[in-house]
Write an enzyme that holds these catalytic residues in place. Structure first.
Site, PDB file in Angstrom:
ATOM      1  N   ALA A  10      -3.081  -3.201   7.141  1.00 19.86           N
ATOM      2  CA  ALA A  10      -2.307  -1.872   6.522  1.00 19.86           C
ATOM      3  C   ALA A  10      -3.413  -1.278   5.317  1.00 19.86           C
ATOM      4  CB  ALA A  10      -0.858  -2.698   5.385  1.00 19.86           C
ATOM      5  N   ALA A  13      -4.242  -2.770   1.896  1.00 17.15           N
ATOM      6  CA  ALA A  13      -4.951  -4.124   2.311  1.00 17.15           C
ATOM      7  C   ALA A  13      -6.346  -3.590   1.841  1.00 17.15           C
ATOM      8  CB  ALA A  13      -5.263  -4.422   3.528  1.00 17.15           C
ATOM      9  N   LEU A  72       2.672  -6.319   4.753  1.00 14.91           N
ATOM     10  CA  LEU A  72       4.324  -6.003   5.837  1.00 14.91           C
ATOM     11  C   LEU A  72       4.727  -5.397   5.121  1.00 14.91           C
ATOM     12  CD1 LEU A  72       4.504  -9.079   8.124  1.00 14.91           C
ATOM     13  CD2 LEU A  72       2.684  -7.395   9.076  1.00 14.91           C
ATOM     14  N   HIS A  77       8.919  -9.071   4.860  1.00 13.67           N
ATOM     15  CA  HIS A  77       8.019  -9.876   3.680  1.00 13.67           C
ATOM     16  C   HIS A  77       9.156 -11.468   3.204  1.00 13.67           C
ATOM     17  CE1 HIS A  77       6.333  -6.592   0.995  1.00 13.67           C
ATOM     18  NE2 HIS A  77       6.048  -6.683   2.260  1.00 13.67           N
ATOM     19  N   LYS A  95       4.440  -6.258  -3.240  1.00 14.80           N
ATOM     20  CA  LYS A  95       6.116  -5.453  -4.003  1.00 14.80           C
ATOM     21  C   LYS A  95       7.533  -4.789  -2.945  1.00 14.80           C
ATOM     22  CE  LYS A  95       5.551  -1.829  -4.822  1.00 14.80           C
ATOM     23  NZ  LYS A  95       5.849  -0.817  -3.397  1.00 14.80           N
TER      24      LYS A  95
END
Length: 322
Positions: A10, A13, A72, A77, A95
């Site tokens: 992602a 990250a 993700l 999640h 979040k």
């Protein structure tokens, strides 16, 4: 050494985990997995990650991995956080922790039963700015009005953050921050009075505003947007019986912020030094895994409360919770 595996290559990250890990010596990013192994391999090579796994299941099953970072899409999640907990891994999850309050309760129960650490990545909460704000609030008297906002332009309507099947929507992406900041400043849970959504497509909000009440008599308001006339806003305001406080850029204070306090007719300004929010968050995650429960400022119990409010906002706006 806390060895962390990343679920997905992602974009979040590198700033949220990989670069901060260079400043947290007790942590190493040891593995990555993605749906596309070629993409995962390229990501690993670029960021110096030693191991590449064929899929999320393989990474979670790796006995050399102590914890999982879950960036993700929102709708995934809960599924992969639960899978990581079942495999004995601690979890740092982006979040919102889950798509709704029911999923948050499921994750909280699993975390409690396993004794493992789960932190929802409200990174702003770990910066010293918030500690300073919470130190000031009692000097401002009882709360009267609290307002929080997070608005930014995201006109790429094919982005996963607009995908209803992946629990997308402005209230999920930006609004989860505004609700969390509202609750943090209030030190209490709000009731939703009303909400209004601007839709990007059926069921998917591109902007959401909501009004709240508190048992104390205080009122609140949140504004969240990924695409509206209010293109950019990231502020918080607290009005108490004895004074007021404003925060410009509570979200990423290490980039720039301003804290304005007004008491007895006198206004002062402060800036609170600190590292990047993600560095403070990663230090807290490592400390919590090492046994310091007080380091976890955003545990699953907090996530349940946050998602309960978000679900209620969607209902008040005439939409279904994610």
């Amino acid at each position: 050494m806390l060895r962390i595996g990343v679920l997905g290559a992602a974009r979040i990250a590198p700033p949220a985990l990989i670069r901060p890990s260079h400043a947290v010596p007790e942590v190493t990013v040891a593995a990555v997995a993605a749906r596309d192994r070629t993409r995962a391999s390229a990501f690993a090579a670029k960021h110096g990650i030693a191991a590449v796994h064929a899929g999320y299941e393989e990474l979670i099953a790796d006995p050399s991995i102590d914890a999982v970072y879950n960036p993700l899409p929102n709708g995934l999640h809960a599924r992969w956080t639960l899978a990581a907990l079942a495999a004995g891994k601690h979890v740092l999850c982006e979040k919102p922790l889950t798509a709704n309050a029911a999923e948050a309760r499921e994750v909280a129960a699993a975390a409690q039963a396993s004794g493992l650490v789960v932190i929802e990545a409200f990174h702003y909460r770990y910066h010293p700015l918030l500690a300073r704000v919470l130190e000031i609030l009692p000097t401002l008297g009882s709360p009267r009005r609290i307002e929080t906002s997070l608005c930014f332009p995201l006109p790429r309507f094919g982005d996963i953050r607009y995908d209803l099947s992946l629990a997308g929507g402005a209230m999920m992406d930006a609004g989860c921050y505004t609700v969390h900041a509202l609750r943090t400043l209030a030190g209490a849970e709000p009731s939703v009075v009303s909400a209004r959504a601007l839709l990007q497509k059926p069921g998917v909000d591109r902007a959401m505003s909501a009004s709240y009440s508190f048992a104390s008599g205080a009122t609140g308001h949140t504004t969240a947007s990924m695409w509206s006339r209010r293109l950019l806003s990231l502020s918080a305001r607290y009005v108490g019986s004895e004074g007021s406080l404003k925060i410009f850029n509570y979200l990423m204070p290490s980039a720039f912020h301003r804290l304005t306090i007004t008491r007895a007719g006198r206004t002062t300004h402060e800036r609170v030094p600190g590292a990047a929010t993600y560095v403070h968050q990663l230090r807290a995650f490592a400390a919590a895994v090492a046994g310091d429960a007080s380091a976890n400022l955003t545990p699953p119990a907090d996530s349940i409360a946050n998602m309960t409010v978000i679900d209620a906002v969607y209902r008040a706006a005439g939409l279904s919770p994610r």
